[in-house]
Design a protein around this motif. Structure first.
Motif, PDB file in Angstrom:
ATOM      1  N   HIS A 135       0.724  -1.582  -0.029  1.00  0.00           N
ATOM      2  CA  HIS A 135       0.181   0.344  -0.322  1.00  0.00           C
ATOM      3  C   HIS A 135       0.813   1.123  -0.069  1.00  0.00           C
ATOM      4  CE1 HIS A 135      -3.958   1.508   1.127  1.00  0.00           C
ATOM      5  NE2 HIS A 135      -3.324   2.973   1.068  1.00  0.00           N
ATOM      6  N   LYS A 136       0.128   2.644  -0.973  1.00  0.00           N
ATOM      7  CA  LYS A 136       1.424   3.235  -1.020  1.00  0.00           C
ATOM      8  C   LYS A 136       1.111   4.867  -0.191  1.00  0.00           C
ATOM      9  CE  LYS A 136       3.329   2.168  -5.727  1.00  0.00           C
ATOM     10  NZ  LYS A 136       2.579   0.832  -5.616  1.00  0.00           N
ATOM     11  N   GLU A 137      -0.447   4.666  -0.340  1.00  0.00           N
ATOM     12  CA  GLU A 137      -0.860   6.031   0.098  1.00  0.00           C
ATOM     13  C   GLU A 137      -0.652   5.679   1.781  1.00  0.00           C
ATOM     14  OE1 GLU A 137      -2.293   9.437  -1.020  1.00  0.00           O
ATOM     15  OE2 GLU A 137      -0.778   8.906  -2.188  1.00  0.00           O
ATOM     16  N   VAL A 138       0.170   6.079   2.459  1.00  0.00           N
ATOM     17  CA  VAL A 138       0.106   5.029   3.844  1.00  0.00           C
ATOM     18  C   VAL A 138       0.933   6.481   4.798  1.00  0.00           C
ATOM     19  CG1 VAL A 138       1.797   3.618   4.037  1.00  0.00           C
ATOM     20  CG2 VAL A 138       0.042   4.240   6.145  1.00  0.00           C
ATOM     21  N   TYR A 139       0.444   7.010   5.210  1.00  0.00           N
ATOM     22  CA  TYR A 139       1.379   8.607   6.426  1.00  0.00           C
ATOM     23  C   TYR A 139       1.301   8.100   7.701  1.00  0.00           C
ATOM     24  CZ  TYR A 139       1.044   9.544   1.473  1.00  0.00           C
ATOM     25  OH  TYR A 139       0.594   9.884   0.143  1.00  0.00           O
ATOM     26  N   VAL A 140       2.305   8.340   8.442  1.00  0.00           N
ATOM     27  CA  VAL A 140       2.421   8.328  10.006  1.00  0.00           C
ATOM     28  C   VAL A 140       2.373   9.826  10.243  1.00  0.00           C
ATOM     29  CG1 VAL A 140       4.092   8.777  12.411  1.00  0.00           C
ATOM     30  CG2 VAL A 140       3.919   6.324   9.924  1.00  0.00           C
ATOM     31  N   LEU A 141       1.791   9.922  11.253  1.00  0.00           N
ATOM     32  CA  LEU A 141       0.884  11.402  12.106  1.00  0.00           C
ATOM     33  C   LEU A 141       1.811  11.947  12.554  1.00  0.00           C
ATOM     34  CD1 LEU A 141      -0.862  13.834  12.536  1.00  0.00           C
ATOM     35  CD2 LEU A 141      -1.855  13.087  14.312  1.00  0.00           C
ATOM     36  N   ASN A 142       2.644  12.873  12.606  1.00  0.00           N
ATOM     37  CA  ASN A 142       3.730  13.528  13.823  1.00  0.00           C
ATOM     38  C   ASN A 142       4.202  13.919  14.698  1.00  0.00           C
ATOM     39  OD1 ASN A 142       6.639  13.904  14.318  1.00  0.00           O
ATOM     40  ND2 ASN A 142       6.990  16.005  12.948  1.00  0.00           N
ATOM     41  N   GLY A 143       3.957  13.288  15.493  1.00  0.00           N
ATOM     42  CA  GLY A 143       4.001  13.446  17.469  1.00  0.00           C
ATOM     43  C   GLY A 143       2.773  12.370  17.389  1.00  0.00           C
ATOM     44  N   GLY A 144       2.074  12.028  17.344  1.00  0.00           N
ATOM     45  CA  GLY A 144       0.820  11.072  17.160  1.00  0.00           C
ATOM     46  C   GLY A 144      -0.851  11.960  18.342  1.00  0.00           C
ATOM     47  N   LEU A 145      -1.216  11.044  18.650  1.00  0.00           N
ATOM     48  CA  LEU A 145      -2.066  12.229  19.511  1.00  0.00           C
ATOM     49  C   LEU A 145      -1.955  13.110  20.666  1.00  0.00           C
ATOM     50  CD1 LEU A 145      -5.638  12.040  19.674  1.00  0.00           C
ATOM     51  CD2 LEU A 145      -4.482  10.004  22.203  1.00  0.00           C
ATOM     52  N   PRO A 146      -0.994  13.093  21.190  1.00  0.00           N
ATOM     53  CA  PRO A 146      -1.142  14.460  22.241  1.00  0.00           C
ATOM     54  C   PRO A 146      -0.080  15.562  21.207  1.00  0.00           C
ATOM     55  CG  PRO A 146       1.263  11.948  22.575  1.00  0.00           C
ATOM     56  CD  PRO A 146      -0.030  11.921  21.651  1.00  0.00           C
ATOM     57  N   GLU A 147       0.868  15.757  20.310  1.00  0.00           N
ATOM     58  CA  GLU A 147       0.182  16.721  19.393  1.00  0.00           C
ATOM     59  C   GLU A 147      -0.787  17.380  18.841  1.00  0.00           C
ATOM     60  OE1 GLU A 147       3.108  19.456  18.069  1.00  0.00           O
ATOM     61  OE2 GLU A 147       3.269  17.942  19.342  1.00  0.00           O
ATOM     62  N   TRP A 148      -2.338  16.575  18.361  1.00  0.00           N
ATOM     63  CA  TRP A 148      -2.604  16.661  18.311  1.00  0.00           C
ATOM     64  C   TRP A 148      -4.006  17.189  19.275  1.00  0.00           C
ATOM     65  CZ3 TRP A 148      -5.549  16.222  13.335  1.00  0.00           C
ATOM     66  CH2 TRP A 148      -6.963  16.398  13.362  1.00  0.00           C
ATOM     67  N   LEU A 149      -3.543  17.353  20.217  1.00  0.00           N
ATOM     68  CA  LEU A 149      -4.395  17.481  21.604  1.00  0.00           C
ATOM     69  C   LEU A 149      -4.040  19.374  21.993  1.00  0.00           C
ATOM     70  CD1 LEU A 149      -4.275  14.225  24.358  1.00  0.00           C
ATOM     71  CD2 LEU A 149      -6.487  15.727  22.523  1.00  0.00           C
ATOM     72  N   LYS A 150      -2.698  18.584  22.122  1.00  0.00           N
ATOM     73  CA  LYS A 150      -1.786  19.842  22.412  1.00  0.00           C
ATOM     74  C   LYS A 150      -2.344  21.103  21.053  1.00  0.00           C
ATOM     75  CE  LYS A 150       2.278  19.242  22.756  1.00  0.00           C
ATOM     76  NZ  LYS A 150       3.851  19.617  22.351  1.00  0.00           N
ATOM     77  N   SER A 151      -2.726  21.019  19.793  1.00  0.00           N
ATOM     78  CA  SER A 151      -3.234  21.730  19.093  1.00  0.00           C
ATOM     79  C   SER A 151      -4.904  22.081  19.579  1.00  0.00           C
ATOM     80  CB  SER A 151      -2.875  21.198  17.657  1.00  0.00           C
ATOM     81  OG  SER A 151      -1.528  21.580  17.170  1.00  0.00           O
ATOM     82  N   ASN A 152      -5.209  21.065  20.283  1.00  0.00           N
ATOM     83  CA  ASN A 152      -6.893  21.387  20.419  1.00  0.00           C
ATOM     84  C   ASN A 152      -7.975  20.739  19.047  1.00  0.00           C
ATOM     85  OD1 ASN A 152      -6.567  21.910  23.323  1.00  0.00           O
ATOM     86  ND2 ASN A 152      -6.065  24.575  22.041  1.00  0.00           N
ATOM     87  N   PHE A 153      -7.257  19.894  17.922  1.00  0.00           N
ATOM     88  CA  PHE A 153      -7.845  19.742  17.817  1.00  0.00           C
ATOM     89  C   PHE A 153      -9.068  18.551  17.779  1.00  0.00           C
ATOM     90  CE2 PHE A 153      -4.444  20.623  14.374  1.00  0.00           C
ATOM     91  CZ  PHE A 153      -4.846  21.805  14.599  1.00  0.00           C
ATOM     92  N   PRO A 154     -10.197  18.036  17.255  1.00  0.00           N
ATOM     93  CA  PRO A 154     -11.190  16.950  17.998  1.00  0.00           C
ATOM     94  C   PRO A 154     -11.030  15.865  17.773  1.00  0.00           C
ATOM     95  CG  PRO A 154     -11.785  17.725  15.548  1.00  0.00           C
ATOM     96  CD  PRO A 154     -10.573  18.758  15.964  1.00  0.00           C
ATOM     97  N   VAL A 155     -11.309  15.430  19.591  1.00  0.00           N
ATOM     98  CA  VAL A 155     -11.565  14.430  19.498  1.00  0.00           C
ATOM     99  C   VAL A 155     -12.851  13.574  20.416  1.00  0.00           C
ATOM    100  CG1 VAL A 155      -8.876  14.053  20.541  1.00  0.00           C
ATOM    101  CG2 VAL A 155     -10.645  14.823  22.363  1.00  0.00           C
ATOM    102  N   GLU A 156     -12.924  12.101  20.195  1.00  0.00           N
ATOM    103  CA  GLU A 156     -13.880  11.947  20.805  1.00  0.00           C
ATOM    104  C   GLU A 156     -13.592  10.554  21.375  1.00  0.00           C
ATOM    105  OE1 GLU A 156     -15.688  10.450  17.124  1.00  0.00           O
ATOM    106  OE2 GLU A 156     -14.635   8.720  16.784  1.00  0.00           O
TER     107      GLU A 156
END
Length: 272
Positions: free
Chosen positions: A110-131
């Motif tokens: 599979h070619k179209e696969v990417y890693v989120l830099n910083g993962g969930l901690p970085e996502w939370l730090k930016s106040n992006f939506p979680v559930e």
């Protein structure tokens, strides 16, 4: 920027894109100790990619063993994944197990696969939506795997390499574990290292839960600029070896693979 890594801002801007699938690839590790505000939540609409129980060969004696092509294909379909899916993988530890999921997809074609830099901690730090995390089912996908065996090395490959020396083994465990001055986390597993291997701890490519910048990583691997052999990354059980594999994308021209059994297998099967 590494072509296989995306930022939390990029993901937030593309979260509603058609064919985008976000996978939570968190693999709990007692040593990493997830903070309480991270447990029980996920990026909105994320699907759980269960490395330990669904995307590993659970019949194998060693943890996180490489799954069969059929197993991977069926489990990916269960998550609703298609061959045209754009996949972003992350984990709740920042950068730990998500590169393993990325590597698995890559090894399965599979070619179209990417890693989120910083993962969930970085996502939370930016106040992006979680559930809150919850069990869900998805319409069955049509993903078809195309195995690339060059991504994986087995025990016999590494054993043969002791005499041929055609590949360079880089062990990404901590320096103390590599030198055998501290016990292995796995109970009963002897300490030591693979003969002729060299050490570069995976923590050296990460800073504050994110990958270091490209220039810093290039400097770490400058000692390999005249090395033409294939590189085999090894660790404790095949998880953090994938971190360094990913970190060197676009930096090392050498062909690369991961010794799937890593020290857990080598330490049990050999007595040198």
């Amino acid at each position: 920027m590494n072509p296989s890594i995306v930022s939390v801002t990029w993901l937030n801007n593309h979260i509603n894109d058609e064919n985008l699938i976000v996978l939570d690839c968190t693999l709990n590790n007692q040593l990493l100790k997830l903070s309480s505000d991270i447990q029980g939540v996920q990026i909105k609409n994320a699907r759980f990619f269960d490395i330990k129980n669904k995307f590993s060969d659970t019949a194998n004696d060693f943890p996180s063993a490489y799954p069969t092509q059929m197993q991977f294909e069926e489990e990916a379909q269960t998550l609703g994944i298609n061959n045209n899916s754009v996949i972003v993988v992350y984990d709740s530890n920042g950068i730990y197990s998500s590169p393993r999921a990325w590597w698995l997809f890559k090894s399965m074609g599979h070619k179209e696969v990417y890693v989120l830099n910083g993962g969930l901690p970085e996502w939370l730090k930016s106040n992006f939506p979680v559930e809150k995390k919850s069990k869900r089912t998805y319409p069955k996908g049509s993903f078809k795997a195309k195995l690339n065996p060059d991504f994986v090395r087995r025990f016999d490959d590494v054993l043969e390499n002791l005499s041929s020396k055609k590949e360079l083994v880089i062990d990404v465990r901590s320096e103390d574990r590599f030198n055998g001055v501290v016990p292995e986390p796995r109970e009963g597993l002897r300490s030591g290292k693979i003969e002729n291997s060299i050490n570069l701890p995976y923590t050296k490519v990460i800073e504050n839960g994110k990958f270091k910048d490209e220039e810093s990583i290039k400097l770490l691997f400058k000692f390999l600029e005249n090395e033409s052999r294939n590189i085999v990354f090894s660790c404790g059980s095949g998880i953090t070896a994938c971190v360094v594999f990913l970190a060197t994308e676009g930096i090392l021209a050498n062909k690369k693979s991961v010794y799937d059994g890593s020290w857990t297998e080598w330490g049990e099967k050999t007595d040198k």
